[in-house]
Design an enzyme around this catalytic site. Structure first.
Site, mmCIF file in Angstrom:
data_model
loop_
_atom_site.group_PDB
_atom_site.id
_atom_site.type_symbol
_atom_site.label_atom_id
_atom_site.label_comp_id
_atom_site.label_asym_id
_atom_site.label_seq_id
_atom_site.Cartn_x
_atom_site.Cartn_y
_atom_site.Cartn_z
ATOM 1 N N CYS A 21 0.817 -1.220 0.000
ATOM 2 C CA CYS A 21 0.000 0.000 0.000
ATOM 3 C C CYS A 21 0.850 1.271 0.000
ATOM 4 C CB CYS A 21 -1.008 -0.008 1.142
ATOM 5 S SG CYS A 21 -0.334 0.087 2.822
ATOM 6 N N HIS A 70 -3.289 1.471 7.022
ATOM 7 C CA HIS A 70 -3.313 1.160 5.592
ATOM 8 C C HIS A 70 -3.534 2.481 4.867
ATOM 9 C CE1 HIS A 70 -4.048 -1.088 1.919
ATOM 10 N NE2 HIS A 70 -5.182 -0.431 1.746
ATOM 11 N N HIS A 82 -5.764 1.421 -4.213
ATOM 12 C CA HIS A 82 -4.840 0.903 -3.212
ATOM 13 C C HIS A 82 -4.358 -0.487 -3.579
ATOM 14 C CE1 HIS A 82 -7.710 -1.711 -0.656
ATOM 15 N NE2 HIS A 82 -8.341 -1.420 -1.769
#
Length: 111
Positions: A21, A70, A82
């Site tokens: 990510c 995240h 993502h």
């Protein structure tokens, strides 16, 4: 968006190796000559905070999933890009989706 469908790979940040990510964000900003931190925790503090209603394309969206953070990139109103997890690929998701909606910590504007 050029990396849509690229494979997820922990610790990686390139089209040839794959992305995690924070690696996707690091690579995307780097392609535009902008330096951002490589790791999620630092990305979650980079730039300046912006309200959800003011988030725009290219802003970093930060999520808390359990004890981990995240990050993703705002793609347009209501969606983000993502690299989600092992075995996954770079994809778009809805910010108002059942899984993501209540995990948003905030948005960061780098430029």
């Amino acid at each position: 968006m050029s990396q849509y469908g690229a494979k997820y790979k922990y610790g990686k940040a390139s089209p040839s190796d794959g992305f995690d990510c924070s690696g996707l964000i690091f690579w995307a900003y780097g392609k535009h000559g902008i330096t951002v931190p490589r790791h999620t925790a630092a990305q979650s503090k980079a730039g300046k905070w912006v309200a959800a209603r003011n988030a725009r394309q290219g802003d970093i969206v930060v999520f808390r999933i359990g004890r981990r953070l995240h990050t993703g990139l705002v793609a347009d109103k209501g969606r983000f890009l993502h690299a989600p997890s092992s075995g996954g690929y770079v994809r778009m998701e809805s910010l108002s989706g059942v899984y993501w909606k209540n995990k948003i910590v905030g948005y960061r504007r780098i430029v």
